[in-house]
Write a protein that holds these residues in place. Structure first.
Motif, PDB file in Angstrom:
ATOM      1  N   VAL A  50       0.618  -1.148   0.058  1.00 40.54           N
ATOM      2  CA  VAL A  50      -0.520  -0.212  -0.266  1.00 40.54           C
ATOM      3  C   VAL A  50       0.882   1.485   0.232  1.00 40.54           C
ATOM      4  CG1 VAL A  50      -1.891   0.953   0.924  1.00 40.54           C
ATOM      5  CG2 VAL A  50      -1.869  -1.041   1.416  1.00 40.54           C
ATOM      6  N   THR A  51       0.643   2.621  -0.955  1.00 42.13           N
ATOM      7  CA  THR A  51       1.679   3.318  -1.278  1.00 42.13           C
ATOM      8  C   THR A  51       0.491   4.334  -1.106  1.00 42.13           C
ATOM      9  OG1 THR A  51       3.288   2.194  -2.400  1.00 42.13           O
ATOM     10  CG2 THR A  51       3.018   4.544  -2.696  1.00 42.13           C
ATOM     11  N   VAL A  52       0.703   5.785  -0.044  1.00 44.82           N
ATOM     12  CA  VAL A  52       0.011   6.967   0.388  1.00 44.82           C
ATOM     13  C   VAL A  52       0.114   7.616  -0.728  1.00 44.82           C
ATOM     14  CG1 VAL A  52      -1.240   8.158   1.302  1.00 44.82           C
ATOM     15  CG2 VAL A  52      -0.817   5.974   2.177  1.00 44.82           C
ATOM     16  N   LEU A  53       0.111   8.515  -1.445  1.00 42.31           N
ATOM     17  CA  LEU A  53       0.127   9.256  -3.054  1.00 42.31           C
ATOM     18  C   LEU A  53      -1.013  11.192  -1.707  1.00 42.31           C
ATOM     19  CD1 LEU A  53       0.023   7.578  -5.730  1.00 42.31           C
ATOM     20  CD2 LEU A  53       1.812   8.431  -4.734  1.00 42.31           C
ATOM     21  N   THR A  54       0.385  12.118  -2.069  1.00 41.31           N
ATOM     22  CA  THR A  54      -0.287  13.336  -2.114  1.00 41.31           C
ATOM     23  C   THR A  54      -0.406  13.930  -3.212  1.00 41.31           C
ATOM     24  OG1 THR A  54       0.174  15.384  -1.026  1.00 41.31           O
ATOM     25  CG2 THR A  54       1.187  14.372  -2.158  1.00 41.31           C
ATOM     26  N   ASP A  55      -2.735  14.761  -3.342  1.00 38.24           N
ATOM     27  CA  ASP A  55      -2.985  15.259  -4.317  1.00 38.24           C
ATOM     28  C   ASP A  55      -2.061  16.951  -3.701  1.00 38.24           C
ATOM     29  OD1 ASP A  55      -3.882  15.706  -6.995  1.00 38.24           O
ATOM     30  OD2 ASP A  55      -5.766  15.722  -5.385  1.00 38.24           O
ATOM     31  N   GLY A  56      -1.942  16.995  -2.447  1.00 32.60           N
ATOM     32  CA  GLY A  56      -1.755  18.143  -2.127  1.00 32.60           C
ATOM     33  C   GLY A  56      -2.674  18.995  -0.837  1.00 32.60           C
ATOM     34  N   HIS A  57      -3.501  20.016  -0.705  1.00 31.77           N
ATOM     35  CA  HIS A  57      -4.523  19.833   0.719  1.00 31.77           C
ATOM     36  C   HIS A  57      -5.583  20.896   0.047  1.00 31.77           C
ATOM     37  CE1 HIS A  57      -1.299  23.765   0.788  1.00 31.77           C
ATOM     38  NE2 HIS A  57      -2.469  24.283   1.120  1.00 31.77           N
ATOM     39  N   ARG A 290      -6.140  -0.615  11.552  1.00 36.13           N
ATOM     40  CA  ARG A 290      -5.133   0.768  11.320  1.00 36.13           C
ATOM     41  C   ARG A 290      -5.974   1.578   9.649  1.00 36.13           C
ATOM     42  NH1 ARG A 290       0.189  -0.686   8.134  1.00 36.13           N
ATOM     43  NH2 ARG A 290      -1.014  -2.724   7.475  1.00 36.13           N
ATOM     44  N   ILE A 291      -5.693   2.586   9.837  1.00 31.54           N
ATOM     45  CA  ILE A 291      -6.466   3.366   8.675  1.00 31.54           C
ATOM     46  C   ILE A 291      -5.838   3.964   7.871  1.00 31.54           C
ATOM     47  CG2 ILE A 291      -8.951   3.336  10.377  1.00 31.54           C
ATOM     48  CD1 ILE A 291      -7.710   6.463  11.168  1.00 31.54           C
ATOM     49  N   VAL A 292      -6.147   4.234   7.017  1.00 35.78           N
ATOM     50  CA  VAL A 292      -5.682   5.966   5.642  1.00 35.78           C
ATOM     51  C   VAL A 292      -6.578   6.546   6.235  1.00 35.78           C
ATOM     52  CG1 VAL A 292      -4.413   6.346   3.551  1.00 35.78           C
ATOM     53  CG2 VAL A 292      -3.782   3.878   4.977  1.00 35.78           C
ATOM     54  N   GLY A 293      -6.073   7.633   6.199  1.00 40.45           N
ATOM     55  CA  GLY A 293      -7.131   8.856   6.697  1.00 40.45           C
ATOM     56  C   GLY A 293      -7.232  10.077   5.249  1.00 40.45           C
ATOM     57  N   PHE A 294      -8.239  10.023   4.057  1.00 35.65           N
ATOM     58  CA  PHE A 294      -7.864  10.586   3.510  1.00 35.65           C
ATOM     59  C   PHE A 294      -7.857  12.478   3.537  1.00 35.65           C
ATOM     60  CE2 PHE A 294      -9.030  13.424  -0.777  1.00 35.65           C
ATOM     61  CZ  PHE A 294      -8.440  12.881  -1.333  1.00 35.65           C
ATOM     62  N   HIS A 295      -8.130  12.759   4.593  1.00 33.84           N
ATOM     63  CA  HIS A 295      -7.335  14.446   5.433  1.00 33.84           C
ATOM     64  C   HIS A 295      -7.127  14.071   6.702  1.00 33.84           C
ATOM     65  CE1 HIS A 295      -9.445  16.561   1.453  1.00 33.84           C
ATOM     66  NE2 HIS A 295     -11.252  15.038   1.933  1.00 33.84           N
ATOM     67  N   LEU A 296      -6.218  13.721   7.204  1.00 35.73           N
ATOM     68  CA  LEU A 296      -5.659  13.097   7.780  1.00 35.73           C
ATOM     69  C   LEU A 296      -3.875  13.884   7.715  1.00 35.73           C
ATOM     70  CD1 LEU A 296      -6.648  10.279   9.607  1.00 35.73           C
ATOM     71  CD2 LEU A 296      -7.318  12.650  10.125  1.00 35.73           C
ATOM     72  N   PRO A 297      -3.409  14.080   8.531  1.00 39.43           N
ATOM     73  CA  PRO A 297      -2.018  14.494   7.946  1.00 39.43           C
ATOM     74  C   PRO A 297      -1.585  13.637   7.400  1.00 39.43           C
ATOM     75  CG  PRO A 297      -2.579  15.824  10.940  1.00 39.43           C
ATOM     76  CD  PRO A 297      -3.611  14.648  10.013  1.00 39.43           C
ATOM     77  N   TYR A 298      -0.458  14.224   6.818  1.00 38.05           N
ATOM     78  CA  TYR A 298       0.294  12.841   5.541  1.00 38.05           C
ATOM     79  C   TYR A 298       1.229  12.084   6.341  1.00 38.05           C
ATOM     80  CZ  TYR A 298       3.016  11.524   1.750  1.00 38.05           C
ATOM     81  OH  TYR A 298       3.741  10.584   1.402  1.00 38.05           O
TER      82      TYR A 298
END
Length: 317
Positions: A50-57, A290-298
């Motif tokens: 699993v890779t988490v990528l940034t789209d910005g903020h 565990r979670i991945v939050g779309f809008h939690l701190p990167y």
């Protein structure tokens, strides 16, 4: 909508006036982009990567996030954490899963026509060597701009030409319904226009599912409605391990966890959104998933802990 694997295809080079109209309203919260320390963070669920990528903020006024709370209450909650009380700048974290030969993206980002602080997903994919044409599936949590609009580029072309697009049936029906635009408050009409435009363009790629089903093997659709009528979180399970992609069911590392009962203006049904949030946090704290939050701190990866009468987000990456 499709029932068979998708074949590569191209559409004519077009730009729609409605696309531009949606962008115009979105600039109301636009700001100056800020740098990210990294564009990707990686973890594993069993043998799946699993890779988490940034789209910005995003930049959102507090009056939009907490329209019903007095400023004194907001300050009492946020000031001890060193956070401003006039606006929030939530990160946008896109989850990429490699599993059984598939490249699965959860949501598609904002694209180039929403706020100018987002739309970074293509660069983030390039940074890890992933061509958008390699993405086999996109699982949508919901159809708000920062999750859907990235399926098209600024020439109205599909960004992920070979991807099957999975969406909750209730979510699809809501945004596609003829009466949705008229029933939507004026401030959110561009959300509907933008969603309908994009869903029309990718209709031949859409596959619908119901909550509780597995759109793909090892990925369970978990109902988390309230933010939108068909909002869905996705539980990735592999080798006895689990990771929940929560989407916008949980959106803020302080407000959502310490005051999950507070209504937020970002939820289309604030009461249902608060109820979903409380139940979800209670379950996550008990199960230690565990979670991945779309809008939690990167990068938004962590667990939920119960602290007294509320909860706390504990980052793990």
């Amino acid at each position: 909508m499709v029932d068979q694997p998708l074949a590569p295809h191209r559409r004519p080079w077009t730009r729609r006036a409605l696309l531009a109209a949606g962008a115009g309203a979105a600039t109301a919260f636009a700001g100056v982009p800020r740098a990210r320390a990294s564009t990707a963070a990686t973890t594993r669920v069993g043998d799946a990567e699993v890779t988490v990528l940034t789209d910005g903020h995003l930049i959102q006024p507090m009056a939009f996030i907490l329209p019903d709370r007095p400023e004194a209450e907001i300050a009492a909650l946020l000031t001890p954490h060193g956070l401003p009380i006039d606006a929030v700048q939530p990160d946008c974290n896109l989850t990429l899963l490699r599993i059984d030969g598939r490249v699965v993206l959860f949501d598609a980002g904002s694209g180039p026509l929403f706020q100018n602080t987002v739309g970074k997903l293509p660069a983030s994919l390039a940074a890890i060597g992933v061509d958008p044409a390699e993405v086999t599936d996109i699982c949508f949590t919901h159809a708000h701009p920062d999750h859907l609009w990235g399926v098209l580029d600024d020439f109205d072309e599909p960004v992920f030409p070979h991807a099957r697009c999975w969406m909750n049936r209730t979510e699809w029906d809501f945004w596609r319904a003829p009466g949705t635009l008229d029933a939507t408050p004026e401030a959110r009409k561009t959300f509907v226009v933008g969603a309908q435009n994009r869903l029309e363009r990718i209709e031949d790629k859409i596959a619908l599912f119901d909550a509780g089903n597995e759109p793909l093997p090892g990925i369970e659709a978990v109902a988390s409605t309230g933010h939108t009528p068909g909002h869905t979180s996705f539980l990735i399970h592999r080798g006895g391990e689990g990771l929940l992609v929560v989407g916008d069911a949980i959106t803020n590392a302080v407000i959502s966890f310490e005051r999950p009962d507070w209504h937020t203006g970002s939820d289309q049904d604030p009461s249902k959104g608060a109820d979903t949030r409380r139940r979800l946090l209670d379950r996550l704290a008990a199960e230690r998933t565990r979670i991945v939050g779309f809008h939690l701190p990167y990068p938004g990866i962590g667990t939920v802990e119960r602290v007294g009468g509320h909860y706390r987000f504990a980052p793990t990456v």
